[in-house]
Design an enzyme around this catalytic site. Structure first.
Site, PDB file in Angstrom:
ATOM      1  N   ARG A 241       0.853  -1.189   0.000  1.00  0.00           N
ATOM      2  CA  ARG A 241       0.000   0.000   0.000  1.00  0.00           C
ATOM      3  C   ARG A 241       0.891   1.243   0.000  1.00  0.00           C
ATOM      4  O   ARG A 241       1.978   1.231   0.586  1.00  0.00           O
ATOM      5  CB  ARG A 241      -0.921   0.000   1.220  1.00  0.00           C
ATOM      6  CG  ARG A 241      -1.896  -1.171   1.247  1.00  0.00           C
ATOM      7  CD  ARG A 241      -2.759  -1.138   2.502  1.00  0.00           C
ATOM      8  NE  ARG A 241      -3.706  -2.263   2.518  1.00  0.00           N
ATOM      9  CZ  ARG A 241      -3.452  -3.455   3.058  1.00  0.00           C
ATOM     10  NH1 ARG A 241      -2.260  -3.688   3.611  1.00  0.00           N
ATOM     11  NH2 ARG A 241      -4.361  -4.411   3.022  1.00  0.00           N
ATOM     12  N   LYS A 268      -2.440  -1.956   8.011  1.00  0.00           N
ATOM     13  CA  LYS A 268      -3.879  -1.691   8.110  1.00  0.00           C
ATOM     14  C   LYS A 268      -4.540  -2.543   9.179  1.00  0.00           C
ATOM     15  O   LYS A 268      -5.394  -2.067   9.929  1.00  0.00           O
ATOM     16  CB  LYS A 268      -4.534  -1.950   6.748  1.00  0.00           C
ATOM     17  CG  LYS A 268      -6.017  -1.628   6.698  1.00  0.00           C
ATOM     18  CD  LYS A 268      -6.554  -1.829   5.295  1.00  0.00           C
ATOM     19  CE  LYS A 268      -8.035  -1.482   5.221  1.00  0.00           C
ATOM     20  NZ  LYS A 268      -8.584  -1.680   3.858  1.00  0.00           N
ATOM     21  N   HIS A 330      -1.895   2.746  -5.804  1.00  0.00           N
ATOM     22  CA  HIS A 330      -2.648   1.617  -5.255  1.00  0.00           C
ATOM     23  C   HIS A 330      -3.033   0.629  -6.362  1.00  0.00           C
ATOM     24  O   HIS A 330      -3.176  -0.574  -6.120  1.00  0.00           O
ATOM     25  CB  HIS A 330      -3.909   2.114  -4.547  1.00  0.00           C
ATOM     26  CG  HIS A 330      -4.547   1.093  -3.670  1.00  0.00           C
ATOM     27  ND1 HIS A 330      -4.189   0.884  -2.353  1.00  0.00           N
ATOM     28  CD2 HIS A 330      -5.524   0.178  -3.925  1.00  0.00           C
ATOM     29  CE1 HIS A 330      -4.909  -0.093  -1.843  1.00  0.00           C
ATOM     30  NE2 HIS A 330      -5.727  -0.546  -2.776  1.00  0.00           N
ATOM     31  N   ARG A 333      -1.226  -2.751  -7.047  1.00  0.00           N
ATOM     32  CA  ARG A 333      -1.602  -3.970  -6.336  1.00  0.00           C
ATOM     33  C   ARG A 333      -2.534  -4.823  -7.200  1.00  0.00           C
ATOM     34  O   ARG A 333      -2.401  -6.051  -7.264  1.00  0.00           O
ATOM     35  CB  ARG A 333      -2.274  -3.625  -5.006  1.00  0.00           C
ATOM     36  CG  ARG A 333      -1.322  -2.994  -4.006  1.00  0.00           C
ATOM     37  CD  ARG A 333      -2.032  -2.354  -2.830  1.00  0.00           C
ATOM     38  NE  ARG A 333      -2.818  -3.280  -2.032  1.00  0.00           N
ATOM     39  CZ  ARG A 333      -2.332  -4.125  -1.138  1.00  0.00           C
ATOM     40  NH1 ARG A 333      -1.011  -4.168  -0.942  1.00  0.00           N
ATOM     41  NH2 ARG A 333      -3.118  -4.906  -0.433  1.00  0.00           N
ATOM     42  N   HIS A 356      -3.886  -8.927   2.811  1.00  0.00           N
ATOM     43  CA  HIS A 356      -5.320  -8.756   2.983  1.00  0.00           C
ATOM     44  C   HIS A 356      -5.731  -9.336   4.328  1.00  0.00           C
ATOM     45  O   HIS A 356      -5.056 -10.196   4.889  1.00  0.00           O
ATOM     46  CB  HIS A 356      -6.078  -9.433   1.845  1.00  0.00           C
ATOM     47  CG  HIS A 356      -6.071  -8.616   0.592  1.00  0.00           C
ATOM     48  ND1 HIS A 356      -6.380  -9.133  -0.640  1.00  0.00           N
ATOM     49  CD2 HIS A 356      -5.781  -7.306   0.378  1.00  0.00           C
ATOM     50  CE1 HIS A 356      -6.294  -8.186  -1.564  1.00  0.00           C
ATOM     51  NE2 HIS A 356      -5.925  -7.066  -0.957  1.00  0.00           N
ATOM     52  N   TYR A 366      -0.279 -15.841  13.429  1.00  0.00           N
ATOM     53  CA  TYR A 366       0.879 -16.597  12.948  1.00  0.00           C
ATOM     54  C   TYR A 366       1.118 -16.415  11.444  1.00  0.00           C
ATOM     55  O   TYR A 366       1.957 -17.080  10.858  1.00  0.00           O
ATOM     56  CB  TYR A 366       0.686 -18.091  13.253  1.00  0.00           C
ATOM     57  CG  TYR A 366       0.469 -18.363  14.715  1.00  0.00           C
ATOM     58  CD1 TYR A 366       1.553 -18.502  15.589  1.00  0.00           C
ATOM     59  CD2 TYR A 366      -0.810 -18.445  15.245  1.00  0.00           C
ATOM     60  CE1 TYR A 366       1.359 -18.737  16.937  1.00  0.00           C
ATOM     61  CE2 TYR A 366      -1.007 -18.670  16.597  1.00  0.00           C
ATOM     62  CZ  TYR A 366       0.081 -18.818  17.436  1.00  0.00           C
ATOM     63  OH  TYR A 366      -0.114 -19.036  18.775  1.00  0.00           O
TER      64      TYR A 366
END
Length: 393
Positions: A241, A268, A330, A333, A356, A366
């Site tokens: 990002r 995020k 952006h 991506r 995501h 993890y």
């Protein structure tokens, strides 16, 4: 003998406090300073008690008698007037403490440690700007779905449909917090489902595979700032990002492992993210290191070296290259995701590299290193792919 207005008004202070009776337990207490207090003596459960009825002249003789009558009715119903008064006062104070703004700020304080600072500030600023001025002082338990909707309509009518939805979402969480902490009985937000207009999502414009050769050639020929050129190249190679790239710091880069470890607080979803660095990405960083290696940030702001690159720097560079409305930082991506999927890379590997959201919170804890071997291979393939695309004419 009953009191009169004249007798109450003319009562003078004496060396000691004294009482003037009006009958049925009501009396005026006159202090040595001249202050005059209405009191009611009564018996409840076999004990003598006193009830304060106010201060003269704020409470007149007629008002004091009315309050005596109300207290007598309470006694006749089997209740203690003092206890009833204290409970009424407690409920008023409770409502004052349990206003929408008070509960909302408390909820925000409880949640903000889970969010990145920018998002936390945005959530609170929305409430301050759009809800606190009109219903911040309202007891949260008294707010109805219709009242909340009337304030959300103001935001909706301004055209900010997505903002209205986000504010409503925050309200739903605030009311759930109020229920959990005993300040409200129900959440009115579910009643508003479908009441607001929904925003039609417009996806970021992005480059297709056929667009890459021309773009890469234009990027190579870009005559603007070298730092901006390297930022665009590095962004395309890593497809993070733009906010994650702009705020990148040199200690996050591990040249020995060829990794960029973005701390959880900058991500995020507040989860550490590892970006395997291809040979080409490392080369970009080595070149950049000659220019900004002595700074905190990889891409410092040219006008204020203590902070990082502006969000518009790369966007304006794309405009200069002729890509206005054709792609954004952006959008890189989407370009990478589309091409990698088309070339057979596992969707889970691609999604993990895109960082995501992992909805399973236990699993997410993890996930920062999940598929790391596959992701290293994929990132090198991507860099080699771009290298080949750049040579096409």
């Amino acid at each position: 003998m009953s009191l009169s207005d004249v007798k109450v008004r003319n009562a003078k202070p004496q060396a000691k406090p004294y009482k003037i009776s009006d009958g049925d337990g009501l009396f005026l207490l006159v202090t040595t300073s001249g202050s005059k207090y209405w009191r009611l003596k009564y018996f409840f459960a076999g004990k003598e008690k006193l009830l304060a009825l106010g201060v003269y002249p704020d409470v007149s003789l007629d008002n004091a008698r009315e309050r005596r009558g109300q207290a007598r009715k309470t006694l006749a119903a089997g209740n203690d007037p003092s206890a009833v008064k204290k409970e009424a006062k407690r409920l008023i104070q409770l409502k004052d403490k349990n206003t929408f703004e008070t509960v909302a700020r408390e909820w925000h304080e409880q949640q903000c440690h889970k969010w990145v600072p920018h998002y936390s500030t945005c959530v609170l600023n929305r409430l301050v700007a759009y809800l606190f001025p009109n219903m911040g002082s309202r007891p949260i338990a008294d707010i109805s779905a219709q009242e909340l909707l009337s304030h959300l309509r103001v935001v909706e009518k301004s055209g900010a449909l997505d903002l209205a939805q986000r504010i409503m979402q925050s309200c739903g969480q605030i009311f759930m917090y109020a229920i959990a902490t005993g300040r409200a009985a129900r959440n009115p937000v579910p009643d508003l489902r479908g009441a607001l207009k929904t925003h039609v999502t417009k996806h970021h414009s992005y480059l297709k595979a056929a667009d890459l050769p021309e773009f890469l050639q234009k990027l190579e020929a870009y005559d603007g700032g070298l730092q901006t050129k390297l930022a665009l190249r590095f962004l395309l190679l890593t497809f993070v990002r733009t906010t994650e790239l702009r705020a990148a710091e040199w200690p996050e880069i591990d040249f020995e492992k060829a990794e960029w470890r973005i701390p959880a607080e900058r991500m995020k979803m507040k989860e550490l993210h590892i970006v395997p660095l291809s040979r080409q990405a490392v080369a970009v960083l080595r070149e950049l290191q000659n220019h900004t290696g002595n700074r905190k940030y990889l891409f410092p702001n040219q006008h204020n070296l203590l902070t990082f690159m502006s969000e518009n720097t790369m966007l304006y560079a794309l405009y200069r290259m002729g890509y206005h409305s054709r792609t954004t930082g952006h959008g890189f991506r989407s370009t990478a995701s589309t091409i990698l999927n088309e070339n057979g890379f596992a969707p889970d590997v691609i999604e993990r590299q895109l960082a995501h959201c992992e909805r399973n919170k236990v699993r997410a804890a993890y996930n920062h290193a999940q598929y790391l071997t596959e992701r290293r291979k994929m990132m090198q393939w991507w860099a080699d792919y771009l290298g080949g695309a750049g040579k096409k004419k």
